[in-house]
Design an enzyme around this catalytic site. Structure first.
Site, PDB file in Angstrom:
ATOM      1  N   LEU A  75       0.823  -1.221   0.000  1.00 16.50           N
ATOM      2  CA  LEU A  75       0.000   0.000   0.000  1.00 16.50           C
ATOM      3  C   LEU A  75       0.852   1.265   0.000  1.00 16.50           C
ATOM      4  O   LEU A  75       0.385   2.327  -0.403  1.00 16.50           O
ATOM      5  CB  LEU A  75      -0.916   0.020   1.230  1.00 16.50           C
ATOM      6  CG  LEU A  75      -1.945  -1.102   1.368  1.00 16.50           C
ATOM      7  CD1 LEU A  75      -2.689  -0.972   2.692  1.00 16.50           C
ATOM      8  CD2 LEU A  75      -2.933  -1.072   0.203  1.00 16.50           C
TER       9      LEU A  75
ATOM     10  N   GLU B 111       5.220   2.860   0.529  1.00 13.58           N
ATOM     11  CA  GLU B 111       6.609   2.642   0.873  1.00 13.58           C
ATOM     12  C   GLU B 111       7.263   3.987   1.109  1.00 13.58           C
ATOM     13  O   GLU B 111       7.259   4.841   0.234  1.00 13.58           O
ATOM     14  CB  GLU B 111       7.321   1.893  -0.264  1.00 13.58           C
ATOM     15  CG  GLU B 111       8.775   1.629   0.026  1.00 13.58           C
ATOM     16  CD  GLU B 111       9.284   0.399  -0.729  1.00 13.58           C
ATOM     17  OE1 GLU B 111       8.769   0.148  -1.837  1.00 13.58           O
ATOM     18  OE2 GLU B 111      10.185  -0.279  -0.207  1.00 13.58           O
TER      19      GLU B 111
ATOM     20  N   PHE C 286      10.869   5.233   5.997  1.00 11.49           N
ATOM     21  CA  PHE C 286      10.914   4.646   7.338  1.00 11.49           C
ATOM     22  C   PHE C 286      10.098   3.379   7.475  1.00 11.49           C
ATOM     23  O   PHE C 286       9.933   2.866   8.564  1.00 11.49           O
ATOM     24  CB  PHE C 286      10.469   5.688   8.368  1.00 11.49           C
ATOM     25  CG  PHE C 286      11.260   6.950   8.256  1.00 11.49           C
ATOM     26  CD1 PHE C 286      12.539   7.017   8.774  1.00 11.49           C
ATOM     27  CD2 PHE C 286      10.744   8.055   7.586  1.00 11.49           C
ATOM     28  CE1 PHE C 286      13.291   8.169   8.652  1.00 11.49           C
ATOM     29  CE2 PHE C 286      11.498   9.213   7.455  1.00 11.49           C
ATOM     30  CZ  PHE C 286      12.776   9.269   7.985  1.00 11.49           C
ATOM     31  N   GLY C 287       9.569   2.874   6.365  1.00 16.96           N
ATOM     32  CA  GLY C 287       8.812   1.638   6.468  1.00 16.96           C
ATOM     33  C   GLY C 287       8.025   1.326   5.218  1.00 16.96           C
ATOM     34  O   GLY C 287       7.885   2.159   4.325  1.00 16.96           O
TER      35      GLY C 287
ATOM     36  N   LYS D 271       2.592  -2.515   8.855  1.00 21.37           N
ATOM     37  CA  LYS D 271       3.720  -1.642   8.529  1.00 21.37           C
ATOM     38  C   LYS D 271       4.984  -2.263   9.108  1.00 21.37           C
ATOM     39  O   LYS D 271       5.051  -2.557  10.296  1.00 21.37           O
ATOM     40  CB  LYS D 271       3.527  -0.236   9.104  1.00 21.37           C
ATOM     41  CG  LYS D 271       4.669   0.723   8.711  1.00 21.37           C
ATOM     42  CD  LYS D 271       4.570   2.089   9.391  1.00 21.37           C
ATOM     43  CE  LYS D 271       3.673   3.038   8.631  1.00 21.37           C
ATOM     44  NZ  LYS D 271       3.770   4.439   9.138  1.00 21.37           N
TER      45      LYS D 271
ATOM     46  N   ASP E  27       2.436  15.372  11.091  1.00 24.24           N
ATOM     47  CA  ASP E  27       2.496  15.017   9.672  1.00 24.24           C
ATOM     48  C   ASP E  27       1.084  14.921   9.108  1.00 24.24           C
ATOM     49  O   ASP E  27       0.748  13.987   8.380  1.00 24.24           O
ATOM     50  CB  ASP E  27       3.270  13.695   9.501  1.00 24.24           C
ATOM     51  CG  ASP E  27       3.765  13.474   8.065  1.00 24.24           C
ATOM     52  OD1 ASP E  27       3.759  14.442   7.272  1.00 24.24           O
ATOM     53  OD2 ASP E  27       4.143  12.337   7.739  1.00 24.24           O
TER      54      ASP E  27
HETATM   55  P1  ADP Z   1       3.979   5.799   5.498  1.00 23.73           P
HETATM   56  O1  ADP Z   1       4.947   5.907   6.610  1.00 23.73           O
HETATM   57  O2  ADP Z   1       4.443   4.977   4.360  1.00 23.73           O
HETATM   58  O3  ADP Z   1       3.441   7.134   5.057  1.00 23.73           O
HETATM   59  P2  ADP Z   1       1.258   5.240   6.412  1.00 23.73           P
HETATM   60  O4  ADP Z   1       0.970   4.792   7.805  1.00 23.73           O
HETATM   61  O5  ADP Z   1       0.881   6.619   6.048  1.00 23.73           O
HETATM   62  O6  ADP Z   1       2.798   4.932   6.126  1.00 23.73           O
HETATM   63  O7  ADP Z   1       0.549   4.222   5.419  1.00 23.73           O
HETATM   64  C1  ADP Z   1       0.821   4.239   4.029  1.00 23.73           C
HETATM   65  C2  ADP Z   1      -0.462   4.046   3.245  1.00 23.73           C
HETATM   66  O8  ADP Z   1      -1.063   2.797   3.583  1.00 23.73           O
HETATM   67  C3  ADP Z   1      -1.515   5.087   3.556  1.00 23.73           C
HETATM   68  O9  ADP Z   1      -1.374   6.240   2.781  1.00 23.73           O
HETATM   69  C4  ADP Z   1      -2.798   4.340   3.226  1.00 23.73           C
HETATM   70  O10 ADP Z   1      -3.036   4.365   1.836  1.00 23.73           O
HETATM   71  C5  ADP Z   1      -2.469   2.917   3.639  1.00 23.73           C
HETATM   72  N1  ADP Z   1      -2.926   2.630   5.009  1.00 23.73           N
HETATM   73  C6  ADP Z   1      -2.254   2.815   6.158  1.00 23.73           C
HETATM   74  N2  ADP Z   1      -2.968   2.437   7.230  1.00 23.73           N
HETATM   75  C7  ADP Z   1      -4.146   1.983   6.759  1.00 23.73           C
HETATM   76  C8  ADP Z   1      -5.333   1.424   7.371  1.00 23.73           C
HETATM   77  N3  ADP Z   1      -5.449   1.262   8.701  1.00 23.73           N
HETATM   78  N4  ADP Z   1      -6.341   1.054   6.552  1.00 23.73           N
HETATM   79  C9  ADP Z   1      -6.236   1.193   5.210  1.00 23.73           C
HETATM   80  N5  ADP Z   1      -5.170   1.696   4.587  1.00 23.73           N
HETATM   81  C10 ADP Z   1      -4.119   2.093   5.334  1.00 23.73           C
END
Ligand code: ADP
Ligand code: MG
Length: 351
Positions: free
Chosen positions: A28, A30, A33-34, A54, A166
């Site tokens: 979903l 990248e 940091f993860g 994650k 953020d």
């Molecule tokens: P990053 O550190 O890569 O920004 P995020 O926590 O923002 O990590 O997650 C990256 C992406 O994964 C988000 O933009 C979203 O599209 C998807 N995502 C993250 N958490 C969820 C969740 N609980 N349910 C659905 N999609 C999620």
């Protein structure tokens, strides 16, 4: 005592997981940091793709802390956190694994990229397509509803003592279960009540949405106190420095992007930031320079914010201000007259 028993019961009856319990699905996201995947539990194929994983670097520890705290203190404002653990793989550096419920397919960013925005959000929130004429009033009500949901989530996060740092459309997910927007990605967050991540990692901040102050705490604040000291001190520091206003600035930029179709792309936001800086972070003088020669897409935003005697514009300028202490708080913003006239729900009841 009740709280103690609850915490105890919760700790022992919540499921715990290991690496081998998960089947990885689609990637979903990248970042530096993860990496984020949609995942399923091996032993429960009925819920395929039900969860999000994650795999995080060293900052994962802070993110687990923030999610645990948010889950206890303000569970509805953030994505539903399930579990976090340290995965000690044999060769590589160890990783933190964080698990959430899969909330839905779309972030606010995804939804704002559609030329159907904000009507695509209206359909999601109401669960149906409204048979009303499209127009600026209706758009305003939808945007008002989205903004209220974001501020509501932020208010509970801030009341818990957490500053997100953020806030941006990519970190706001539409939860299909609750039909509301929730906050995700607490990887850059700071918990001021206990001093966790007190020294801001400014390189984690997204410059497109970051407020002009580089540090959320005044640089005059002495070096990071150790945890027990911070517990005693931080409510005072919070009052002095108003670190929550960092998130308010970012939220103001989201409001701006929702109102102005012309400012929704990354490049136009970057250009806007340059213009605003040139106008010394004064939205009123920015308006004076751009409005007279505005494209129809830009004019549309001014028109929307001008409804009801410029009430939207007034709220926007109370959020996007150079000085943190002149910005409104999430709680005060929620009481702003912009929200007094009911949003989407009234719209659906009206017909
Ligand atoms: P990053 O550190 O890569 O920004 P995020 O926590 O923002 O990590 O997650 C990256 C992406 O994964 C988000 O933009 C979203 O599209 C998807 N995502 C993250 N958490 C969820 C969740 N609980 N349910 C659905 N999609 C999620
Ligand atoms: Mg993110």
């Amino acid at each position: 005592w009740d709280m103690f028993v609850l915490a105890f019961v919760e700790r022992f009856f919540r499921p715990t997981y290991r690496k081998d319990d998960f089947v990885l699905g689609k990637k979903l996201g990248e970042g530096a940091f993860g990496t984020v995947y949609r995942v399923s539990l091996k032993n429960d194929p009925s819920k395929a793709g039900d969860l999000v994983l994650k795999k995080a670097t060293e900052y994962g520890a802070v993110e687990i802390w923030m999610n645990e705290r948010a889950r206890r203190a303000c569970s509805n404002s953030c994505a539903d956190f399930v579990y976090g653990f340290l995965e000690n793989s044999s060769k590589k550096e160890s990783e933190y694994w964080l698990i959430w419920r899969f909330e839905g397919e779309a972030t606010l960013y995804d939804l704002m990229q559609s030329k159907d925005f904000p009507y695509n959000v209206e359909a999601l929130i109401l669960g149906e397509v409204q048979d009303l004429p499209k127009g600026i009033e209706r758009e305003n009500r939808i945007i008002q509803t989205i903004l209220r949901q974001i501020l509501f989530a932020l208010d509970s996060l801030h009341s818990t003592g957490i500053v997100h740092r953020d806030i941006k459309p990519q970190n706001i997910i539409f939860s299909e279960g609750s039909r509301t927007f929730k906050i995700i990605d607490l990887g850059a967050a700071a918990d001021l009540r206990v001093g966790i991540n007190y020294v801001p990692k400014e390189f984690l901040l997204d410059p497109r949405y970051a407020a002009p102050e580089q540090y959320i705490m005044s640089t005059q604040t002495p070096s990071a106190p150790s945890a027990p000291v911070a517990t005693a001190l931080s409510p005072v520091l919070w009052q002095l420095n108003l670190p929550d206003r960092f998130d308010i600035y970012s939220t103001g930029l989201i409001f701006l992007q929702m109102a102005f179709p012309a400012l929704r792309s990354d490049s136009s936001l970057i250009q806007f930031n340059r213009q605003l800086k040139r106008a010394e972070y004064d939205l009123v003088s920015w308006r004076k320079t751009v409005e007279p020669r505005a494209s129809p897409d830009l004019r549309r935003g001014f028109e929307l914010l001008a409804l009801d005697n410029e009430i939207g514009w007034e709220l926007l300028i109370s959020m996007v201000r150079y000085k943190a202490r002149q910005r409104t708080s999430a709680k005060t913003a929620l009481a702003h007259p912009y929200f007094v006239r009911e949003g989407l729900l009234a719209l659906s009841v009206m017909q």
